[in-house]
Design an enzyme around this catalytic site. Structure first.
Site: not given
Length: 265
Positions: A41, A43, A103, A213
């Site tokens: 993804s 994010s 993250k 995100s």
């Protein structure tokens, strides 16, 4: 049994042993050292792009039950533990769904974290932010930039098929000195949050693509990440090994050679 038959049986036995040994070595390598991870993804753009392939450093923070596939390591807590540092890019196991997420670590245990008017505050102090050149990438329907059926968030809305998607880029410097790029596309519900107090033994994560995100700014009851226990950390993302903007590894014309072996900061 003839000599030929014995020789054939011996060859099969050696082949089976070789395969078993190879699988065992691969399992040990994946469990204790490095785990491969594809970025699925956007994010973490621009730090990580969809189609980046990296190995996660699993001995950076020690080992927990989540270090094994399917969280199958037969112990609780963490062994040979080492504390992560603010600004690390980390792969962790989602506390509720069990999915692997990647993250950036923003809040340590005991920190107070808040976002006000898109600006990050840690322990009541705003982080330093500097304007950088815009982040620009082409919008291709059904491409890797976004999920099929959806459209990317851009400041030049709506981005046309085949046209440029533009996002504001800034350089954010966290307490401790780690600087990294973040993206902003405008006002969203994540631009203003309550002040979060990070509990002992847990961590607060955010994606670098701030308006795209789902992270610790959203509670697990709101389909977010919430706080992440130390036990759920899998490892640190240190370096991109390979990157492709296409859907097939064989499509060498889609390879992003400038990202091969690139350090993650």
């Amino acid at each position: 049994m003839s000599t030929k038959s014995k020789s054939g049986s011996s060859s099969i036995s050696e082949l089976v042993k070789t395969v078993v040994y190879a699988l065992l070595i691969a399992a040990v390598f994946r469990t204790l050292l490095f785990q491969p991870f594809w970025i699925p993804s956007g994010s973490m753009k621009p730090t990580l792009l969809i189609g980046d392939f990296l190995f996660v450093n699993k001995f950076a923070y020690g080992y927990s039950r989540n270090s094994c596939p399917f969280s199958a390591c037969p112990f609780s807590g963490r062994i040979w533990a080492s504390q992560p540092e603010r600004g690390d890019v980390i792969v962790f196991r989602h506390p509720r769904t069990g999915e692997d997420y990647v993250k950036r670590l923003i809040g340590l245990p005991g920190d107070r974290v808040q976002v006000k008017d898109s600006l990050l505050y840690i322990n009541g102090t705003p982080v330093d932010v500097k304007v950088a050149p815009d982040f620009v990438e082409p919008y291709v329907a059904q491409g890797l930039q976004t999920h099929p059926g959806s459209r990317p968030n851009c400041i030049n809305v709506p981005a046309a098929q085949g046209g440029d998607c533009i996002k504001r880029r800034e350089i954010e410097t966290l307490p401790g000195g780690v600087s990294h790029e973040i993206l902003d596309v405008g006002e969203t519900r994540a631009d203003n949050t309550v002040e979060f107090s990070v509990p002992p033994g847990e961590y607060f994560f955010m994606g670098d693509n701030r308006d795209n995100s789902i992270d610790s700014r959203f509670s697990q009851s709101d389909n977010g990440v919430g706080f992440v226990p130390f036990e759920n950390l899998i490892g640190r993302a240190d370096r991109i090994i390979f990157s492709s903007a296409g859907n097939s590894l064989l499509a060498f014309w889609d390879w992003r050679a400038d990202r091969f072996f690139k350090a993650i900061r």
